[in-house]
Design a protein around this motif. Structure first.
Motif, short mmCIF file in Angstrom:
data_model
loop_
_atom_site.label_atom_id
_atom_site.label_comp_id
_atom_site.label_asym_id
_atom_site.label_seq_id
_atom_site.Cartn_x
_atom_site.Cartn_y
_atom_site.Cartn_z
N ALA A 151 -12.11 14.78 -18.24
CA ALA A 151 -10.95 14.40 -17.90
C ALA A 151 -10.41 13.65 -16.78
O ALA A 151 -10.63 14.38 -15.69
N ALA A 152 -9.87 11.95 -16.96
CA ALA A 152 -9.82 12.05 -15.74
C ALA A 152 -7.60 12.15 -15.13
O ALA A 152 -7.17 12.82 -15.84
N GLU A 153 -7.90 12.18 -13.72
CA GLU A 153 -6.35 12.29 -13.24
C GLU A 153 -5.96 11.31 -13.10
O GLU A 153 -4.30 10.88 -12.00
N ASN A 154 -6.76 10.12 -12.39
CA ASN A 154 -6.25 8.96 -11.78
C ASN A 154 -6.01 7.33 -12.75
O ASN A 154 -5.77 6.54 -12.56
N GLY A 155 -6.30 7.84 -14.34
CA GLY A 155 -6.33 6.69 -15.43
C GLY A 155 -8.20 6.04 -14.50
O GLY A 155 -7.97 5.26 -15.76
N ALA A 156 -8.83 6.02 -14.37
CA ALA A 156 -9.76 5.30 -13.84
C ALA A 156 -11.03 6.69 -14.42
O ALA A 156 -11.32 7.68 -14.16
N ALA A 157 -12.10 6.29 -14.77
CA ALA A 157 -13.67 7.02 -15.76
C ALA A 157 -14.40 6.03 -14.97
O ALA A 157 -14.53 5.05 -15.20
N ILE A 158 -15.32 7.20 -15.16
CA ILE A 158 -17.21 6.14 -14.88
C ILE A 158 -18.03 7.23 -15.67
O ILE A 158 -18.28 8.21 -15.97
N VAL A 159 -18.51 6.21 -15.84
CA VAL A 159 -19.50 6.82 -16.96
C VAL A 159 -20.88 6.93 -16.55
O VAL A 159 -21.24 6.32 -15.15
#
Length: 445
Positions: free
Chosen positions: A220-228
């Motif tokens: 899960a993201a903690e900073n609102g950004a995510a990486i595939v």
């Protein structure tokens, strides 16, 4: 009228007729054996494509990869007895070598403890291939001429051996090798369980545009950004690094690998990545405008193609992208070594994958702009990455970055320079995904 006139006796056998009869008998038995072996290879092709296709696929998805090889094998089996001995031997050994290559994935997965479906008929193809390879020298030996002086016989056999060796090299280099490489490229992938992430995560399903269900692990993201991260199993260290800095991480299993459905078609991997980005866009912990991609090796090549098609990727890090099968962009020594093989290699890959070749990276990478791209590579690395990366960088639009990692092996930047690697990659994603407006990235060191 005498009895002999009513029932004429057959002409007495002559040495020539006896020799012809022996040859016919030998060829007959040889043809039966060869045809049975070719049939066993064809059976595996049918099993793999139509009888037991991969989960998520159907026989209709394999018309090209199933019908074309079987048609070729049928023609070879029909024509075999009409060929001269030397041609029969060459044909049997060539088809046998290809049978070994076609059956190899079955042995690979069986030894890895993950064999299923058509992998078991691949073992039969290996046995048939070995039989065909061995039958070639036997055919040549039985058909040798015994007339003439000993010197003439030895000269004749020596010449035949030289010509046979030349023909074998040509067939192996220009036929067997490229077809075998294409088959492995489309049938051999990662085995075993996913590596342990060592951090809390959940297993999720990503559905592609062509209806496949791909398995993935999500942190899960903690900073609102995510990486595939693609392929997920090859970049666990990088995934942990990203998670430490608050990024959500989606580690994706490509189609046909791990627990994902579908055939192992790397040329269709862009669909997997685009589906992964769309999945992240629907998650409540992810801002749909803060999605990036990290790809390594083949995954890095596929990621560049996917990002050129989908604006869902707002920033891309590609490490170790090099030569892709099917690309026309050959450089230096590759032109000499690979150009003669390319038609067969590309054609065989297209047949086995039921898919057209992708466009060269150098032609599409510019479409990613104005979204930022960060290229990482080793020298010499693998697949010509040290030659191609500067070309990709030159073809990319701004903002763009490139870094040759000193002392690194292929996709080994995080091991060679862990602190600097983390600083550079995290700074890249922070600038691209966490700022309100994208920054200009011109780091060319």
């Amino acid at each position: 009228m005498t009895e002999s006139a009513v029932h004429p006796q057959s002409a007495p056998a002559t040495p020539a007729r006896a020799a012809v009869a022996r040859i016919v008998g030998l060829v007959g038995r040889e043809t039966t054996l060869v045809r049975l072996a070719i049939g066993a290879v064809a059976l595996h092709v049918l099993d793999d494509n139509f009888l037991q296709p991969r989960p998520g696929t159907s026989p209709a998805d394999h018309l090209v990869s199933g019908l074309i090889p079987v048609a070729i094998l049928t023609v070879v089996a029909a024509a075999y007895p009409r060929l001269p001995a030397a041609a029969r031997a060459a044909t049997a050994m060539t088809v046998g070598a290809l049978g070994l290559a076609i059956g190899f994935p079955g042995a690979y997965y069986l030894l890895a403890g993950s064999a299923s479906g058509a992998h078991f008929s691949g073992i039969l193809a290996i046995a048939a291939g070995a039989l065909l390879v061995l039958s070639g020298p036997v055919t040549l030996w039985k058909s040798r001429r015994s007339g003439g002086t000993r010197r003439r016989r030895y000269l004749r056999r020596a010449l035949a051996a030289v010509l046979g060796a030349i023909a074998a090299v040509v067939l192996v280099v220009f036929v067997v090798f490229p077809i075998a490489l294409a088959y492995g490229y489309t049938h051999v992938g990662r085995t075993g369980s996913p590596p342990d992430l060592g951090i809390p995560h959940e297993t999720v399903i990503v559905e592609t545009s062509d209806g496949l269900e791909l398995t993935a692990s999500y942190v899960a993201a903690e900073n609102g950004a995510a990486i595939v991260v693609f392929p997920g199993a090859s970049a666990v260290k990088e995934a942990r690094m990203l998670s430490r800095h608050g990024y959500g991480v989606l580690l994706l299993d490509p189609r046909g690998q791990g627990g994902s459905e579908g055939d192992l078609v790397r040329w269709a991997g862009d669909r997997d990545l685009i589906a992964a980005a769309e999945y992240l866009r629907g998650r409540p912990d992810v801002d749909p405008d803060r999605i990036g991609g990290f790809g390594s090796s083949v995954g890095g090549e596929i990621l560049l193609g996917a990002a050129a098609q989908s604006t869902a990727f707002k920033a891309v890090v590609s490490e170790g992208a090099g030569f892709r099968i099917g690309e026309a962009d050959l450089t230096g020594i590759e032109r000499v070594l690979l150009a003669p093989l390319k038609p067969v290699l590309t054609g065989a890959t297209a047949v086995f994958s039921n898919h057209r070749p992708p466009r060269p990276i150098v032609d599409v990478i510019g479409s990613i702009a104005p979204r930022p791209v960060f290229l990482i590579y080793a020298a010499p690395g693998m697949g010509g990455e040290d030659v191609r990366q500067p070309k990709y960088f030159a073809a990319a639009g701004e903002p763009r970055s490139i870094w040759q990692v000193p002392g690194a092996e292929h996709t080994g930047g995080i091991d060679a320079r862990p602190a600097e690697y983390e600083r550079r990659v995290i700074a890249f994603f922070d600038r691209a995904l966490l700022r309100s407006t994208p920054a200009t990235l011109t780091d060319k060191r």
